[in-house]
Design an enzyme around this catalytic site. Structure first.
Site, mmCIF file in Angstrom:
data_model
loop_
_atom_site.group_PDB
_atom_site.id
_atom_site.type_symbol
_atom_site.label_atom_id
_atom_site.label_comp_id
_atom_site.label_asym_id
_atom_site.label_seq_id
_atom_site.Cartn_x
_atom_site.Cartn_y
_atom_site.Cartn_z
ATOM 1 N N GLN A 52 0.460 10.960 2.712
ATOM 2 C CA GLN A 52 -0.601 9.983 2.471
ATOM 3 C C GLN A 52 -1.533 9.909 3.679
ATOM 4 O O GLN A 52 -2.761 9.945 3.539
ATOM 5 C CB GLN A 52 -0.006 8.598 2.202
ATOM 6 C CG GLN A 52 0.688 8.437 0.869
ATOM 7 C CD GLN A 52 1.330 7.060 0.726
ATOM 8 O OE1 GLN A 52 1.534 6.351 1.711
ATOM 9 N NE2 GLN A 52 1.654 6.689 -0.496
ATOM 10 N N THR A 83 5.665 2.755 -7.976
ATOM 11 C CA THR A 83 4.708 2.476 -6.914
ATOM 12 C C THR A 83 3.320 2.529 -7.529
ATOM 13 O O THR A 83 3.078 3.335 -8.429
ATOM 14 C CB THR A 83 4.808 3.511 -5.774
ATOM 15 O OG1 THR A 83 3.613 3.467 -4.976
ATOM 16 C CG2 THR A 83 4.945 4.919 -6.299
ATOM 17 N N CYS A 197 0.524 -3.669 -5.246
ATOM 18 C CA CYS A 197 1.467 -2.858 -4.483
ATOM 19 C C CYS A 197 2.827 -3.439 -4.811
ATOM 20 O O CYS A 197 2.994 -4.671 -4.818
ATOM 21 C CB CYS A 197 1.187 -2.936 -2.985
ATOM 22 S SG CYS A 197 2.437 -2.097 -1.988
ATOM 23 N N GLU A 199 5.491 -3.878 -3.338
ATOM 24 C CA GLU A 199 6.186 -4.700 -2.343
ATOM 25 C C GLU A 199 5.583 -6.097 -2.196
ATOM 26 O O GLU A 199 6.231 -6.987 -1.614
ATOM 27 C CB GLU A 199 6.174 -4.022 -0.961
ATOM 28 C CG GLU A 199 7.106 -2.840 -0.811
ATOM 29 C CD GLU A 199 6.487 -1.547 -1.295
ATOM 30 O OE1 GLU A 199 7.218 -0.552 -1.422
ATOM 31 O OE2 GLU A 199 5.261 -1.537 -1.562
#
Length: 231
Positions: A52, A83, A197, A199
């Site tokens: 990334q 994700t 996202c 998370e």
């Protein structure tokens, strides 16, 4: 019940949330001792994160496509990429498998449409907020306008994801900064905010704000459970 394939590890902190949500969803639907039938391949996020940062999405796509093939070979009948960011390489993954890929943006947008949301704020990694693989899908396929934070706020959101949440750290100061950004998006006319996202739900939840929040992990898992249990 059909077998759900889960491509996880990006990060494992959010993948465990997927595992819980999938099993809780099946149990809620069927009761008793029922749990979800799941095949999981969990990759090493350090390899993905490095690609990334290098901008080598081709290599990242190849790596995840190979992992997705392993998920299919293990008996999965659909695939979830656990994700938001790596849906950038969803086309490469789809080409490598024969089972359907349940797209996280679609699961989110379908609920937004049901709720009558036409303008939504988006929080996520810098890649998700600044590149068009996610926002264009919501705008072009579902007619939902997407508002993203300004550059300073985007940097804060991205840093907290990688430096804190992916490391299992939940900091109150970061929660307060996120809530201010959510309020700012609401003030700009966003009717709701996507926790884009997987998370972010570790840090903020609906109990923290009156602004409607859409947890992509929960919505993605919900779609997968419905698919698994469909006749």
């Amino acid at each position: 019940m059909r077998v759900i394939g889960l491509l996880g590890g990006m990060s494992w902190e959010s993948t465990q949330g997927y595992y819980r949500a999938l099993n809780e969803g099946v149990k809620a639907a069927l009761g008793g001792f029922h749990s979800a039938k799941i095949v999981i391949i969990s990759v090493d996020f350090a390899e993905i994160e490095a690609l990334q940062q290098q901008g080598d999405w081709q290599a990242a796509g190849d790596l995840l496509a190979s992992a997705a093939q392993n998920v299919e070979c293990a008996g999965a009948e659909c695939l979830l990429i656990a994700t938001n960011t790596m849906h950038k390489v969803a086309p490469a993954i789809e080409q490598a498998i024969t089972i359907p890929l349940l797209h996280i943006a679609d699961a989110t947008a379908e609920q937004l449409k049901l709720d009558g949301i036409t303008r939504v704020g988006l929080l996520g990694t810098r890649f998700t907020m600044e590149q068009d693989f996610y926002t264009s899908r919501l705008e072009e396929h579902f007619g939902i306008e997407v508002v993203v934070p300004g550059p300073v706020e985007r940097e804060v959101i991205h840093r907290v994801i990688f430096d804190e949440l992916c490391q299992g750290r939940v900091e109150e100061a970061s929660r307060q900064r996120y809530l201010k950004i959510i309020d700012s998006l609401y003030a700009q006319g966003a009717q709701a905010v996507i926790l884009g996202c997987t998370e972010i739900a570790m840090l903020v939840s609906q109990r923290d704000t009156v602004v409607p929040l859409y947890d992509t992990t929960a919505l993605h898992a919900q779609k997968a459970v419905a698919w698994s249990l469909a006749e």
